[in-house]
Motif scaffolding. Structure first.
Motif, PDB file in Angstrom:
ATOM      1  N   ASP A 148      18.505   3.212  -5.943  1.00  0.00           N
ATOM      2  CA  ASP A 148      18.173   1.894  -5.605  1.00  0.00           C
ATOM      3  C   ASP A 148      18.039   1.794  -3.984  1.00  0.00           C
ATOM      4  O   ASP A 148      18.604   0.652  -3.634  1.00  0.00           O
ATOM      5  N   HIS A 149      17.503   2.642  -3.234  1.00  0.00           N
ATOM      6  CA  HIS A 149      17.476   2.333  -1.924  1.00  0.00           C
ATOM      7  C   HIS A 149      16.005   2.980  -1.518  1.00  0.00           C
ATOM      8  O   HIS A 149      15.166   3.512  -2.371  1.00  0.00           O
ATOM      9  N   TYR A 150      15.520   2.784  -0.199  1.00  0.00           N
ATOM     10  CA  TYR A 150      14.400   3.314   0.253  1.00  0.00           C
ATOM     11  C   TYR A 150      14.886   3.856   1.538  1.00  0.00           C
ATOM     12  O   TYR A 150      15.916   3.452   2.457  1.00  0.00           O
ATOM     13  N   VAL A 151      14.272   5.113   1.800  1.00  0.00           N
ATOM     14  CA  VAL A 151      14.652   5.769   3.104  1.00  0.00           C
ATOM     15  C   VAL A 151      13.304   5.515   4.141  1.00  0.00           C
ATOM     16  O   VAL A 151      12.226   6.043   3.749  1.00  0.00           O
ATOM     17  N   LEU A 152      13.580   4.957   5.208  1.00  0.00           N
ATOM     18  CA  LEU A 152      12.694   4.827   5.911  1.00  0.00           C
ATOM     19  C   LEU A 152      12.522   5.694   7.284  1.00  0.00           C
ATOM     20  O   LEU A 152      13.634   5.837   7.958  1.00  0.00           O
ATOM     21  N   ASN A 153      11.450   6.021   7.479  1.00  0.00           N
ATOM     22  CA  ASN A 153      11.125   6.944   8.673  1.00  0.00           C
ATOM     23  C   ASN A 153       9.843   6.678   9.604  1.00  0.00           C
ATOM     24  O   ASN A 153       8.856   6.339   8.886  1.00  0.00           O
ATOM     25  N   GLY A 154       9.896   6.686  10.930  1.00  0.00           N
ATOM     26  CA  GLY A 154       8.909   6.259  11.704  1.00  0.00           C
ATOM     27  C   GLY A 154       9.147   5.675  12.937  1.00  0.00           C
ATOM     28  O   GLY A 154      10.277   5.571  13.459  1.00  0.00           O
ATOM     29  N   ALA A 155       8.167   5.124  13.532  1.00  0.00           N
ATOM     30  CA  ALA A 155       8.549   4.599  14.983  1.00  0.00           C
ATOM     31  C   ALA A 155       7.579   3.204  14.814  1.00  0.00           C
ATOM     32  O   ALA A 155       6.420   3.370  14.716  1.00  0.00           O
ATOM     33  N   LYS A 156       8.166   2.085  15.436  1.00  0.00           N
ATOM     34  CA  LYS A 156       7.560   0.920  15.592  1.00  0.00           C
ATOM     35  C   LYS A 156       7.286   0.318  17.308  1.00  0.00           C
ATOM     36  O   LYS A 156       8.254   0.345  17.730  1.00  0.00           O
ATOM     37  N   ALA A 157       6.095   0.491  17.750  1.00  0.00           N
ATOM     38  CA  ALA A 157       5.876   0.260  19.140  1.00  0.00           C
ATOM     39  C   ALA A 157       5.894  -1.171  19.595  1.00  0.00           C
ATOM     40  O   ALA A 157       5.749  -2.115  18.468  1.00  0.00           O
ATOM     41  N   TRP A 158       6.133  -1.572  20.677  1.00  0.00           N
ATOM     42  CA  TRP A 158       5.866  -2.921  21.008  1.00  0.00           C
ATOM     43  C   TRP A 158       6.550  -3.827  20.684  1.00  0.00           C
ATOM     44  O   TRP A 158       6.003  -5.166  20.056  1.00  0.00           O
ATOM     45  N   THR A 159       7.880  -3.762  20.354  1.00  0.00           N
ATOM     46  CA  THR A 159       8.834  -4.446  19.314  1.00  0.00           C
ATOM     47  C   THR A 159       9.456  -5.271  20.186  1.00  0.00           C
ATOM     48  O   THR A 159      10.197  -5.030  20.965  1.00  0.00           O
ATOM     49  N   LEU A 215      13.067   4.534  13.477  1.00  0.00           N
ATOM     50  CA  LEU A 215      13.770   4.672  12.212  1.00  0.00           C
ATOM     51  C   LEU A 215      14.033   6.299  11.770  1.00  0.00           C
ATOM     52  O   LEU A 215      12.815   6.768  11.216  1.00  0.00           O
ATOM     53  N   GLU A 216      15.115   6.458  11.679  1.00  0.00           N
ATOM     54  CA  GLU A 216      15.318   7.939  11.306  1.00  0.00           C
ATOM     55  C   GLU A 216      16.323   8.009  10.253  1.00  0.00           C
ATOM     56  O   GLU A 216      17.166   7.637  10.193  1.00  0.00           O
ATOM     57  N   GLU A 217      15.807   8.414   8.930  1.00  0.00           N
ATOM     58  CA  GLU A 217      16.396   8.318   7.745  1.00  0.00           C
ATOM     59  C   GLU A 217      17.256   7.202   7.453  1.00  0.00           C
ATOM     60  O   GLU A 217      18.533   7.163   7.279  1.00  0.00           O
ATOM     61  N   VAL A 218      16.571   5.973   7.758  1.00  0.00           N
ATOM     62  CA  VAL A 218      17.223   4.409   7.653  1.00  0.00           C
ATOM     63  C   VAL A 218      17.074   4.308   6.036  1.00  0.00           C
ATOM     64  O   VAL A 218      16.336   4.152   5.384  1.00  0.00           O
TER      65      VAL A 218
END
Length: 393
Positions: A148-159, A215-218
């Motif tokens: 019942d979750h999503y696990v997010l990984n990545g990087a968002k630039a220019w935020t 986003l590291e194992e969010v």
């Protein structure tokens, strides 16, 4: 002198008056120091939030101001004429609320939107990635379903607001489908694994924090996905149409502020025994600046009125963003020229206006991307038809 405005309601007139008062009393005394120190003015956003200026284009039932875009964008202009970093922040906050307001379920809206629009929380919008540029379909940030979750990984630039926001609207890939493989998530900033890099060192808008958000194992509950899985790109592009109008309005306000300062200087500075505004060569420069500001404003408001009437406005938003930001670059450059050597010093704000105008041509889609959008719209069969709203329907 302040811009002359035609506003749709008496309430809109009151909003402009309130904004001008706040800009004069709360923004103007702080802008120079905050920009010079590259300090994010979080307290200013709380002040604007308490005044109801962070939620203007959203429905009153969820805590918004219930204002048409025609009014909201002119409020943005008034803020930008004094402090562009703050005006950009207000626009980005509105952008970050769009996904929930436009695509969220009623349950999601009731649970989260009032707090997001209430004035105490500040949002950020996470779409861009360092390698992808203007191609959101190339994003690599992933969201993998885990119960019942999503696990997010990545990087968002220019935020914008990265590291200072209370919540992030995040686009992440949920499948390999280029067009339908991206989903949208509402992520609280205090979720474990959400980390912001130090702010970018920018040419302008130094009072606005811009950072990469990692986003590291969010782990995000599945009920924080906005819209259907795979609908994220649709949400992102719809949000950008609105966001482009916001940045276009900020550019108009920035240009108006530069024009006002240049006119005041030209009225006070004398050469050859008379104010320099009386010399035709310089007077014509000021006249061209005024024409550029007014034409940009008209273009922005024309697109806003289409949106307010429920008509397609994506192409017009791109036209508005292109015209307003290119004009702002020209107007602010000319403002520096009007002040001569003084314009090139930090003793006067016009050099800051010029630095701030440059990025307006870049974010929310570069102006080259806007030209691409406009040219593609011209190829469509229905572009030559006159669009008329039937007022009786």
């Amino acid at each position: 002198m302040p811009a002359t405005r035609t506003l749709p309601t008496a309430e809109a007139v009151d909003l402009i008056d309130l904004t001008r008062e706040l800009a004069e009393k709360e923004l103007a005394p702080r802008v120079g120091e905050a920009e010079a120190e590259e300090r994010f003015p979080r307290e200013v956003f709380r002040t604007l939030g308490r005044a109801g200026l962070l939620s203007l284009p959203y429905a009153e039932e969820h805590g918004g101001g219930g204002q048409p875009y025609e009014t909201y964008l002119q409020v943005l202009e008034e803020i930008a004429a004094v402090w562009s970093s703050v005006a950009v922040g207000v626009s980005v906050h509105a952008l970050s609320c769009f996904g929930l307001a436009a695509f969220g379920t009623e349950e999601q809206k009731k649970e989260w939107l009032p707090d997001m629009l209430g004035g105490d929380l500040l949002g950020a919008y996470c779409l861009s990635e360092a390698h992808a540029g203007s191609d959101p379909g190339a994003m690599r940030t992933r969201a993998v379903r885990d119960g019942d979750h999503y696990v997010l990984n990545g990087a968002k630039a220019w935020t914008t607001h990265g590291g200072y926001a209370d919540f992030y609207t995040v686009m992440a890939r949920t499948s390999e489908d280029r067009s339908h493989g991206i989903s949208c998530f509402l992520v609280p900033a205090d979720t474990p694994g959400v980390v912001a890099d130090p702010p970018e060192r920018k040419m302008g808008l130094t009072g606005s924090a811009t950072a990469t958000v990692r986003l590291e194992e969010v782990r995000v509950p599945a009920n924080r996905r906005l819209g259907e899985e795979g609908q994220g790109l649709k949400i992102a592009l719809a949000a950008l149409d609105c966001g482009r109008l916001g940045i276009a309005a900020v550019a108009v306000g920035l240009a108006q502020g530069a024009l006002d300062h240049a006119v005041r200087y030209a009225q006070e500075r004398e050469t050859f025994g008379r104010p320099i505004i009386d010399h035709q060569g310089l007077a014509f420069v000021l006249a061209d600046m005024a024409a550029a500001v007014q034409s940009a404003r008209a273009t922005v408001l024309a697109a806003a009125r289409l949106k307010d009437q429920g008509l397609p406005f994506g192409c017009e938003a791109s036209v508005a963003k292109l015209v307003a930001t290119d004009n702002a670059m020209k107007v602010t450059t000319d403002a520096v020229q009007v002040l001569g050597g003084y314009g090139y010093t930090r003793d006067f704000p016009v050099e800051r206006y010029m630095r701030e105008a440059k990025v307006m041509q870049i974010f929310e889609g570069t102006n080259q991307i806007q030209r691409l959008i406009i040219s593609r719209a011209l190829k469509k069969d229905d572009r030559g038809a006159l669009r008329v709203r039937n007022q009786e329907n």
